[in-house]
Write an enzyme that holds these catalytic residues in place. Structure first.
Site, PDB file in Angstrom:
ATOM      1  N   GLU A 266      -8.978   1.732  -1.462  1.00 49.70           N
ATOM      2  CA  GLU A 266      -9.731   1.417  -0.249  1.00 49.70           C
ATOM      3  C   GLU A 266     -10.486   2.637   0.269  1.00 49.70           C
ATOM      4  O   GLU A 266      -9.974   3.758   0.251  1.00 49.70           O
ATOM      5  CB  GLU A 266      -8.734   0.931   0.812  1.00 49.70           C
ATOM      6  CG  GLU A 266      -9.345   0.613   2.162  1.00 49.70           C
ATOM      7  CD  GLU A 266      -8.269   0.238   3.170  1.00 49.70           C
ATOM      8  OE1 GLU A 266      -8.588   0.239   4.373  1.00 49.70           O
ATOM      9  OE2 GLU A 266      -7.120  -0.029   2.769  1.00 49.70           O
TER      10      GLU A 266
ATOM     11  N   TRP B  50     -11.961  11.606   8.999  1.00 52.13           N
ATOM     12  CA  TRP B  50     -10.553  11.234   9.156  1.00 52.13           C
ATOM     13  C   TRP B  50     -10.326   9.852   8.575  1.00 52.13           C
ATOM     14  O   TRP B  50     -11.081   8.927   8.831  1.00 52.13           O
ATOM     15  CB  TRP B  50     -10.146  11.236  10.637  1.00 52.13           C
ATOM     16  CG  TRP B  50      -8.717  10.837  10.799  1.00 52.13           C
ATOM     17  CD1 TRP B  50      -7.612  11.599  10.565  1.00 52.13           C
ATOM     18  CD2 TRP B  50      -8.207   9.551  11.196  1.00 52.13           C
ATOM     19  NE1 TRP B  50      -6.452  10.890  10.789  1.00 52.13           N
ATOM     20  CE2 TRP B  50      -6.815   9.601  11.178  1.00 52.13           C
ATOM     21  CE3 TRP B  50      -8.814   8.340  11.561  1.00 52.13           C
ATOM     22  CZ2 TRP B  50      -6.008   8.513  11.503  1.00 52.13           C
ATOM     23  CZ3 TRP B  50      -8.026   7.270  11.892  1.00 52.13           C
ATOM     24  CH2 TRP B  50      -6.634   7.362  11.857  1.00 52.13           C
TER      25      TRP B  50
ATOM     26  N   ASP C 286      -5.268   3.878   0.114  1.00 48.67           N
ATOM     27  CA  ASP C 286      -6.390   4.093   1.029  1.00 48.67           C
ATOM     28  C   ASP C 286      -6.772   5.568   1.022  1.00 48.67           C
ATOM     29  O   ASP C 286      -5.972   6.427   1.400  1.00 48.67           O
ATOM     30  CB  ASP C 286      -5.972   3.651   2.441  1.00 48.67           C
ATOM     31  CG  ASP C 286      -7.098   3.733   3.462  1.00 48.67           C
ATOM     32  OD1 ASP C 286      -8.230   4.116   3.084  1.00 48.67           O
ATOM     33  OD2 ASP C 286      -6.844   3.395   4.635  1.00 48.67           O
TER      34      ASP C 286
ATOM     35  N   GLU D 126     -13.784  -1.796   6.595  1.00 55.74           N
ATOM     36  CA  GLU D 126     -13.059  -1.982   7.848  1.00 55.74           C
ATOM     37  C   GLU D 126     -13.821  -1.416   9.040  1.00 55.74           C
ATOM     38  O   GLU D 126     -13.576  -1.827  10.179  1.00 55.74           O
ATOM     39  CB  GLU D 126     -11.666  -1.376   7.779  1.00 55.74           C
ATOM     40  CG  GLU D 126     -11.601   0.130   7.771  1.00 55.74           C
ATOM     41  CD  GLU D 126     -10.160   0.633   7.717  1.00 55.74           C
ATOM     42  OE1 GLU D 126      -9.824   1.497   8.545  1.00 55.74           O
ATOM     43  OE2 GLU D 126      -9.384   0.172   6.875  1.00 55.74           O
TER      44      GLU D 126
ATOM     45  N   TYR E 105      -3.303  11.173   7.433  1.00 51.84           N
ATOM     46  CA  TYR E 105      -3.307   9.750   7.757  1.00 51.84           C
ATOM     47  C   TYR E 105      -2.324   8.953   6.897  1.00 51.84           C
ATOM     48  O   TYR E 105      -2.195   9.183   5.700  1.00 51.84           O
ATOM     49  CB  TYR E 105      -4.722   9.191   7.547  1.00 51.84           C
ATOM     50  CG  TYR E 105      -4.764   7.685   7.496  1.00 51.84           C
ATOM     51  CD1 TYR E 105      -4.740   6.945   8.673  1.00 51.84           C
ATOM     52  CD2 TYR E 105      -4.796   7.005   6.285  1.00 51.84           C
ATOM     53  CE1 TYR E 105      -4.759   5.562   8.634  1.00 51.84           C
ATOM     54  CE2 TYR E 105      -4.810   5.630   6.241  1.00 51.84           C
ATOM     55  CZ  TYR E 105      -4.790   4.911   7.418  1.00 51.84           C
ATOM     56  OH  TYR E 105      -4.796   3.540   7.374  1.00 51.84           O
TER      57      TYR E 105
ATOM     58  N   ARG F  51       0.852  -1.188   0.000  1.00 55.25           N
ATOM     59  CA  ARG F  51       0.000   0.000   0.000  1.00 55.25           C
ATOM     60  C   ARG F  51       0.887   1.236   0.000  1.00 55.25           C
ATOM     61  O   ARG F  51       1.886   1.280   0.721  1.00 55.25           O
ATOM     62  CB  ARG F  51      -0.893   0.004   1.247  1.00 55.25           C
ATOM     63  CG  ARG F  51      -1.987   1.053   1.199  1.00 55.25           C
ATOM     64  CD  ARG F  51      -2.759   1.126   2.512  1.00 55.25           C
ATOM     65  NE  ARG F  51      -2.051   1.911   3.509  1.00 55.25           N
ATOM     66  CZ  ARG F  51      -2.602   2.336   4.649  1.00 55.25           C
ATOM     67  NH1 ARG F  51      -3.856   2.022   4.936  1.00 55.25           N
ATOM     68  NH2 ARG F  51      -1.889   3.046   5.510  1.00 55.25           N
TER      69      ARG F  51
ATOM     70  N   HIS G 221      -9.374   6.610   2.822  1.00 55.94           N
ATOM     71  CA  HIS G 221      -9.782   6.768   4.226  1.00 55.94           C
ATOM     72  C   HIS G 221     -11.070   7.566   4.395  1.00 55.94           C
ATOM     73  O   HIS G 221     -11.164   8.435   5.277  1.00 55.94           O
ATOM     74  CB  HIS G 221      -8.634   7.384   5.042  1.00 55.94           C
ATOM     75  CG  HIS G 221      -8.494   6.759   6.396  1.00 55.94           C
ATOM     76  ND1 HIS G 221      -8.715   7.438   7.556  1.00 55.94           N
ATOM     77  CD2 HIS G 221      -8.149   5.504   6.758  1.00 55.94           C
ATOM     78  CE1 HIS G 221      -8.517   6.646   8.595  1.00 55.94           C
ATOM     79  NE2 HIS G 221      -8.165   5.459   8.129  1.00 55.94           N
TER      80      HIS G 221
END
Length: 412
Positions: free
Chosen positions: A246, A412, A220, A272, A159, A147, A222
């Site tokens: 993701e 976030w 990701d 997730e 992040y 990743r 997020h």
């Protein structure tokens, strides 16, 4: 096998973990992971005050019945606290059952469908050169899929960037590659979606030029993008052939993924922060995702997540189970046994825990040449050293949060 002892153990070696240990009247014990990052003590209270009193005297072999009892008898169903608590009980009971059978858990789940589990690691950096160095470091550790997260020019801290990661208060010691900050208040980070959307495609172009077309790359977002922004990102990253993107957009609005699918063929991974099959119903049935991201720890344990993944298999959707360091070695081992047994395994997220964590949780699973191996020890293959765990008491910690330039709190 009657449960006659239940212990909720909180320890903070490299970060906070919550572990449930169940022991039967014939001396068998099992472990379950109940860690809920940044809200650990909520699950501790739920277990100690509400669940443990219901377990003493129950038949440890009645796993399905115990799951249904804990889920349905509470009336207030679902949610991360409830499902993490149920997951801990469920995995501990599977651990006991497999130990009683003298088998590794995956054998009780139908046996192995593969020899090992492909796993991906997390490379990141503030600059392309930092990212290249991080990718090479992960390749040296054996990772075959990686990743990639990048800082964004003009933003101070976002992040997924290890070199921006939060440090323990006043100690300067990295918190096990974990964004949660130990302290009384959460860390504030900043965000600018337009700057991110401009920058990230240039990062993946540079990575492909440097490392070639064969390396599986993941990314990701997020949960930070609106549906149309997510569609734009997916389309702009198509030339770089990502393994998946993701959490492009908050998936609680499941219908939003229809718009994303209309605009990009980039594979999508979601889930997730999901807790039950009800969170997945529409996006699995309409094939709006390619990989299902839930963790055993947060989705009701092996009993429930196996059912979710079997549902997904009907639609050619594969697993991509959540596996950063807020999943304890107990939760990681449970994911490995499930991943070995199911047919529709895709890839396993794997971040290596710190040395202190490894001293508390004695693990039999192994890592070699980009693959995870659950091992053949009876049960899930993890034991908890209570004395070592006692050396590391709980320390309050929070995940960060985001604000936009105008001060608005953002995802976030």
């Amino acid at each position: 096998m009657i449960i006659d002892k239940a212990e909720v153990i909180v320890t903070s070696p490299d970060r906070n973990f919550v572990t449930l240990k169940l022991t039967t009247d014939d001396g068998l014990s099992g472990l379950g992971d109940a860690t809920l990052n940044g809200r650990e003590l909520a699950v501790v209270a739920y277990l100690r005050e509400h669940v443990v009193p219901l377990l003493i005297g129950r038949d440890a072999s009645s796993i399905e019945d115990t799951w249904q009892f804990l889920y349905r008898s509470a009336y207030w169903r679902r949610g991360p606290v409830t499902m993490a608590a149920i997951a801990a009980v469920d995995v501990a009971l599977w651990d006991i059952k497999a130990k009683a059978a003298g088998m590794p858990l995956y054998q009780l789940l139908g046996g192995a469908s593969r020899t090992g589990l492909l796993a991906y690691g997390h490379a990141s950096g503030k600059t392309n050169d930092e990212i290249f160095d991080s990718i090479r470091s992960h390749q040296e550790q054996g990772y075959k899929a990686i990743r990639v997260q990048s800082a964004v020019p003009g933003l101070n801290s976002i992040y997924g960037i290890a070199s921006n990661a939060t440090f323990e208060a006043n100690k300067g010691v990295r918190y096990d590659h974990e964004p949660a900050q130990r302290g009384a208040l959460p860390n504030e980070e900043d965000w600018d979606t337009r700057a991110y959307l401009r920058h990230i495609p240039t990062v993946f172009e540079a990575v492909r030029i440097e490392f070639g077309a064969e390396l599986p790359l993941l990314h990701d977002a997020h949960h930070r993008l609106t549906p149309i922004q997510a569609a734009r990102l997916g389309k702009s990253l198509e030339p770089y052939d990502l393994f998946w993107i993701e959490d492009l957009t908050p998936a609680e609005n499941q219908e939003a993924l229809r718009l994303v699918r209309q605009h990009t063929t980039s594979p999508l991974a979601i889930g997730e922060i999901f807790n039950t099959v009800w969170d997945y119903q529409l996006i699995i049935r309409e094939q709006l995702i390619d990989y299902e991201r839930s963790a055993v720890t947060h989705t009701g344990g092996i009993t429930h997540l196996k059912k979710v993944l079997e549902f997904a298999a009907q639609y050619q959707i594969k697993s991509g189970m959540h596996g950063p360091t807020d999943i304890s070695p107990v939760g990681m081992a449970a994911a490995m046994h499930l991943g070995l047994a199911i047919h529709n395994f895709g890839i396993q997220e794997y971040m290596m825990h710190g040395a202190k964590t490894d001293s508390v949780f004695e693990q039999s699973f192994t890592w070699n040449d980009g693959m995870l191996y659950a091992g053949d020890k009876p049960g899930i293959g993890v034991e908890l050293d209570l004395d070592e765990a006692g050396r590391y008491p709980y320390v309050q910690a929070y995940l960060p949060y985001n604000r936009l330039a105008d001060g608005t709190v953002h995802d976030w």
